[in-house]
Structures are given as C-alpha cells and as structure tokens.
Design an enzyme around this catalytic site. Structure first.
Site, PDB file in Angstrom:
ATOM      1  N   ARG A 253      -7.854  -3.829  -7.685  1.00  0.00           N
ATOM      2  CA  ARG A 253      -8.340  -3.151  -8.879  1.00  0.00           C
ATOM      3  C   ARG A 253      -7.356  -2.010  -9.141  1.00  0.00           C
ATOM      4  NH1 ARG A 253     -11.352   1.091 -10.284  1.00  0.00           N
ATOM      5  NH2 ARG A 253     -12.927   0.762 -11.910  1.00  0.00           N
TER       6      ARG A 253
ATOM      7  N   THR B 111       0.827  -1.217   0.000  1.00  0.00           N
ATOM      8  CA  THR B 111       0.000   0.000   0.000  1.00  0.00           C
ATOM      9  C   THR B 111       0.857   1.262   0.000  1.00  0.00           C
ATOM     10  OG1 THR B 111      -1.775   1.176   1.147  1.00  0.00           O
ATOM     11  CG2 THR B 111      -0.251  -0.021   2.534  1.00  0.00           C
ATOM     12  N   ARG B 112       0.271   2.332  -0.566  1.00  0.00           N
ATOM     13  CA  ARG B 112       0.921   3.644  -0.551  1.00  0.00           C
ATOM     14  C   ARG B 112      -0.045   4.665   0.051  1.00  0.00           C
ATOM     15  NH1 ARG B 112      -1.595   4.915  -5.776  1.00  0.00           N
ATOM     16  NH2 ARG B 112      -1.495   7.122  -5.265  1.00  0.00           N
TER      17      ARG B 112
ATOM     18  N   HIS C 150      -7.638   2.356   5.983  1.00  0.00           N
ATOM     19  CA  HIS C 150      -8.938   2.649   6.591  1.00  0.00           C
ATOM     20  C   HIS C 150      -9.626   1.316   6.874  1.00  0.00           C
ATOM     21  CE1 HIS C 150      -8.131   6.790   5.826  1.00  0.00           C
ATOM     22  NE2 HIS C 150      -7.998   6.581   4.525  1.00  0.00           N
TER      23      HIS C 150
ATOM     24  N   HIS D 241      -9.716  -1.407   4.142  1.00  0.00           N
ATOM     25  CA  HIS D 241      -8.452  -2.119   3.925  1.00  0.00           C
ATOM     26  C   HIS D 241      -8.253  -3.183   4.988  1.00  0.00           C
ATOM     27  CE1 HIS D 241      -7.674   2.011   2.299  1.00  0.00           C
ATOM     28  NE2 HIS D 241      -7.435   1.255   1.233  1.00  0.00           N
TER      29      HIS D 241
END
Ligand code: PPS
Length: 566
Positions: A286, A192-193, A197, A200
């Site tokens: 996605r 992740t970047r 929340h 996730h």
C-alpha cells in the site's frame, strides 16, 4: 521467467581502466553529488539495465512523457546528470568528461551526446504528479539539482568504494550468480527503507510461502526519504532479525539506490531493478514509495496506484507482483493476519510509524508483539528519549537585549542538572574565536550565523546542549540554521524581546550612542534591520523580569518539550 545469465555492465577491463584513468585525468571533470553517485553505481553494474549511460534529451522526453526510452523499452524514471550552468558552459556535446567521487577518484567517463535545459516544472508534473516542493524529489529538482542536464553513454572505470557493510552489498551479477549457485529458481524481493518489525517478517514469510519462492530482503541504503532512520541503524536492525528467517531460504542484500519517492513510477522502476538483480517476484505494498502529503495536506498518490501501474506493466517488467497485505496483530489469536481477513469480533492491535516515533522519543514501552527486542534496543540506542538527546537553544534579539546574561544563567542551571555537556556560543565570543575576520554586512552576518548553526548542529548530533546567543537578525538565516540543527535534534528558538528603546536606554556597551552618532555603521535596530521571529518557541520580556526568572522560563519550556526530565 528467471534469467540468470549475467546482465550487461558498463565497466571496461582492469587494464583498460588503468589506461583510461590516466587519460581521463586530463579531461574536464564533474564531481558527482551523492545522488549521482548512487545512479552511476547502478548504471555501471547493470542495476539500471538497459540504460547505457545518463539519458539523452530524446530518451529523457520519452521517459517523462511515456515511461519509455525512445526505442520503446519500458523505463519510468529519468536518470539524468544535472550540472551547474557554470560547468555546462565549459563543455559541449562530442566531448568526454571524467566523473569523480567526492574525494576526486575517477569512476567513469561520460561521452556527452546531449546538453539541454530541462523544463523542471513539466518533469515534476509528469514524473512526480505535481509541481509541489512538498514532494522530496520535486524539492530536489528545483532546489538542489543543477539547471542543465548532460546525457550520453558512460564508460565504467571503477565502482564507488563503500567502507560500510561490504559483505552485504551485491551487484546484480553477484546476486544472479548466488541464486544460480543456490539453485533458487524463484526469488521474491522485499524492498524496504524502514526497520523490519514483526508485521514485515510475517508478511515476507507469507509472500515467500504463497509464491513458493525464496526470499530476498533488499533494503535501500542509498538515499531514502529525508528524515528516515539512517541506514547504519537500519542495517544493524536487519542483522538483528535475520536469524528469525530460515537461512537456507532467505538472503539479505543492500541496494545502493537513490529513491525518488515517486509512488507508481517508482514501483515499476523498482521492479525492473529487481529483475536485473535476478528476482522473479516483487512485493508491492500500500502506498509503495510514497512521498507523504502534498502542500495542501493530501496524499500525492492513491494508496493502490503503485499496484495498478505495476500490474499494467507486469508482463513487460518480467517480474510478478505480490501485492502487499496490510498485516495487523490479532490479540485473541496472538498472531499476525492480513487486515482484511480478521473476523469482526476480534481485537486488532497496530502501532503506526508516528506512534512508534512518539514512544521512542518519550522512552515509552514498545510491546514484544510489535517488534523484536533486539530491533527496539537498536532503535533506542540511535534515538534515545528526548531528555537524553542533544538540542540547541538559540537566543535572538537586539544588541544589549540581555541574551548573553540569560544564556549564562541558563548554562549554569543546566550544568547544575548535569547529564549532558553544555557549550555556550555567545555572540561576542564567537566573533572573537570563530568569525574574527567578519564584519556586519548582511553577507557577513549570515556567514557568522551559519557557522554558529554548523557548530550547534554538531553539538546537537553528539548529544550535547548548545546555547547560542547572537543577534541573528534575519529570519531566513535562522530558518536555515533550524534545518541544520533539526536534522539531529530539537532547536528551541527564543526571542529576547527587549524593545529598542530599552536596549538603547541601558546601552551597556555604549554602542548605541556611537551608532546614533554614525560612528558605528550598520548597527542593528539603528541603521540595520532586525526581523522579529514569528514562530519561535519562546518570547522573553526582560523589562519586567529579573535574569533568574528569565532563565527559569527557559527551563520550564525545556521541561514542557520533554528535553529535560521534569
Ligand atoms: S550577528 O548579526 O548575529 O552576526 O551579530 P553578533 O555576532 O551577534 O554581534 C555580536 C556583537 O557585536 C557588537 N556589534 C554590533 N552589533 C550589531 N551591529 C553592529 N554594527 C555591531 N558592531 C558591533 C554588539 O555588541 C553585539 O553584541 P551583543 O551581545 O548582541 O550586544
């Protein structure tokens, strides 16, 4: 299959490193860019295994065309050492060079095997899908990277030093040994970047449950997409949610990777990197590592292109893909579910990234169902609402147009309001204090404006208000200043559009007269150009308005932009 035996690193022993460092001090040396530093770190610690250095020309061509090294191994991303032409002219294949960090510390030796001029347009099209600078990596390729590539094996002397979050950074071998020690046979990695929340968290939980694996939260702290939330803030956010995960099954480690936002190729690359870090599964979402829209406003890649390419190479990568489910909040059930599993009569709630940014910048509520209060608090600390952020007001206009007078009146009004420190960078004052050695050639004017921009961007960054009032006659320079400032806050460009005739009629300093007589050279409007702003935030006509009203127009604009509370 998981393989937790150590992956090959490029470092030499400590004793050899000490010796080599002394020898390398005599070599020609290249100061690594921030991106090259990230690449070198992962080359040396085995994160980019099987690479043994920066790509040779043959490997580069093969990677660009076939996603493979010359020997046939899967490798989708060109890892190249770009240098300036001037430096390239001083070295030849067969020679060793020292690779240094920004402070001059020698990190590695590169034995140059190849030196060539890449066809950057071809690289852009083949690797990133289009030769379009709206793609951050293509922009980097054309506008930041040097024009010559050097390739060859690397001898690692020492890893780059990080002063931040040291205990959260792990090399591939450190993670492998941690998994070994903990007996983690299956590990699913989440790349992740962005801050995490609730969606996730739910998604990563599910991924771990479905694959019956342990979870590795593996965020990027090297380089991400320009405009992303800085990694310091993100790591504080991650730390705030870490205790929501069961400690015995979840770990977090920071990855100093320089992302390229290359979608499908990037997903395969990320998979190989995770394999090197001892993971067995990898979540691909996605639009994985998506670069945003191209210059025609369309996405560069299809939303599931990354999953398709990953699937195609899954066996060879050696890491199983866990396709990302788009999780949404179902109001009636008060829980997250995959979007495609929600019954038709249910109410689905979702907050997009753009909507989140809007709510943060306007200080609006961010509901508990969307994120964790501790994460929101951290984000609000870094991104206060607009009326608490720093910003720059940049007046531009001819000499004698009234910039300084309006700027002074505005400064007083803003000081009366209080709340943020106000600094006036007036043309004359700057020329006395910051730019006293400069004249009025194009080069000197540009330097003067860039200096003003630099100071204004620092003031903006630190939450103050900078009011600049130079002539700033060139639009390209004003654009560059805008870029510097907008990295930290808003820039409000105001054209004080007093006509040349009126400025000359007023001639408050008597300069126009001297310019007409040829006693002052390169005088803006008389013997030097002034490029009028086209897309500025405000244009002020001073010919039919008094100073107080001009300053008031600016205040109204600031209110309208949300920069001061109404
Ligand atoms: S620039 O182009 O933005 O760097 O110019 P700036 O620093 O704003 O100029 C500040 C003042 O310099 C005086 N001055 C001249 N202006 C334009 N051209 C020439 N050749 C020149 N020589 C001196 C002028 O009074 C500018 O002040 P303002 O406040 O704009 O009237």
């Amino acid at each position: 299959m998981q393989n937790l035996t150590p992956v090959a690193e490029l470092f030499v022993s400590r004793e050899s490193a000490e010796k080599l460092k002394l020898e390398a001090a005599e070599l020609p040396s290249w100061d690594l860019s921030p991106r090259q530093m990230c690449d070198l770190e992962l080359l040396m610690n085995g994160g980019f295994n099987p690479l043994k250095g920066f790509l040779s020309e043959a490997d580069y061509n093969s990677v660009v065309e076939n996603l493979r090294l010359e020997d046939g191994s899967l490798w989708p991303m060109p890892i190249t050492l770009d240098v300036s032409e001037a430096f390239a002219n001083t070295v030849e294949p067969g020679q060793d060079i020292a690779l240094r960090d920004a402070e001059g510390v020698i990190l590695a030796i590169l034995s140059i095997s190849d030196k060539w001029t890449p066809d950057k347009s071809r690289e852009a099209k083949m690797v990133f899908g289009a030769d379009d600078v709206a793609h951050p990596a293509v922009d980097y390729l054309h506008n930041k990277a040097g024009s010559i590539y050097l390739g060859g094996p690397v001898i690692g002397i020492q890893a780059p030093v990080h002063y931040d979050y040291r205990r959260r950074r792990d090399t591939p071998n450190e993670l492998r040994s941690y998994f070994r020690k903990m007996g983690w046979r299956k590990v699913v990695a989440f790349q992740t970047r962005n801050p995490l929340h609730r969606a996730h968290q739910e998604l990563t939980f599910r991924a771990a449950r479905e694959t019956q694996a342990n979870l590795l939260i593996h965020p990027i702290v090297g380089m991400t997409k320009p405009g992303d939330i800085d990694h310091f803030t993100r790591v504080r956010c991650y730390e705030a949610v870490l205790d929501k995960y069961p400690q015995s099954t979840t770990a977090m480690s920071l990855l100093n990777l320089a992302m390229r936002m290359a979608g499908p190729r990037e997903a395969v690359w990320h998979g190989l990197i995770r394999k090197n870090h001892g993971c067995t599964h990898f979540i691909v979402g996605r639009d994985h590592a998506g670069p945003g829209k191209n210059s025609a406003g369309d996405p560069f890649y299809g939303p599931y292109d990354a999953q398709t390419l990953f699937k195609k190479h899954e066996a060879e990568i050696g890491v199983e893909m866990v396709p990302f489910k788009h999780m949404v909040y179902v109001l009636e059930k008060a829980q997250y579910e995959p979007a495609d599993e929600v019954e038709a009569d249910m109410t689905v709630l979702n907050i997009s990234g753009t909507e989140l940014r809007r709510r943060l910048s306007e200080g609006l509520e961010i509901p508990d169902w969307f994120s964790f209060p501790a994460v929101v608090e951290e984000l609000r600390r870094t991104k206060p609402p607009r009326h608490k952020q720093g910003f720059t007001i940049f007046f531009t206009g001819l000499s004698g147009s009234g910039k300084s007078t309006i700027a002074n009146a505005l400064m007083i009004k803003l000081m009366e309001m209080g709340g943020r420190p106000v600094t006036l960078l007036d043309g004359d004052v700057v020329r006395k204090n910051l730019s006293s050695e400069l004249g009025f050639s194009k080069a000197h004017r540009d330097l003067n404006i860039r200096r003003i921009g630099f100071v204004a961007s620092e003031i903006t960054k630190n939450g103050g208000i900078a009011i600049c009032a130079p002539i700033a006659p060139y639009s390209a320079t004003r654009r560059a200043v805008r870029q510097d400032i907008e990295a930290f806050g808003s820039m409000v460009e105001i054209h004080v559009a007093t006509s040349l005739e009126e400025c000359e009629r007023r001639d408050r300093k008597g300069l126009y007269k001297l310019a007409r007589q040829g006693k002052i050279k390169e005088f803006t409007g008389i013997s030097d150009p002034y490029e009028e702003p086209v897309n500025c935030e405000l244009r002020i006509d001073t010919e039919n308005t008094n100073v107080d009203n001009c300053a008031h127009q600016v205040i109204l604009k600031l209110e309208q932009m949300g920069l001061i509370a109404g």
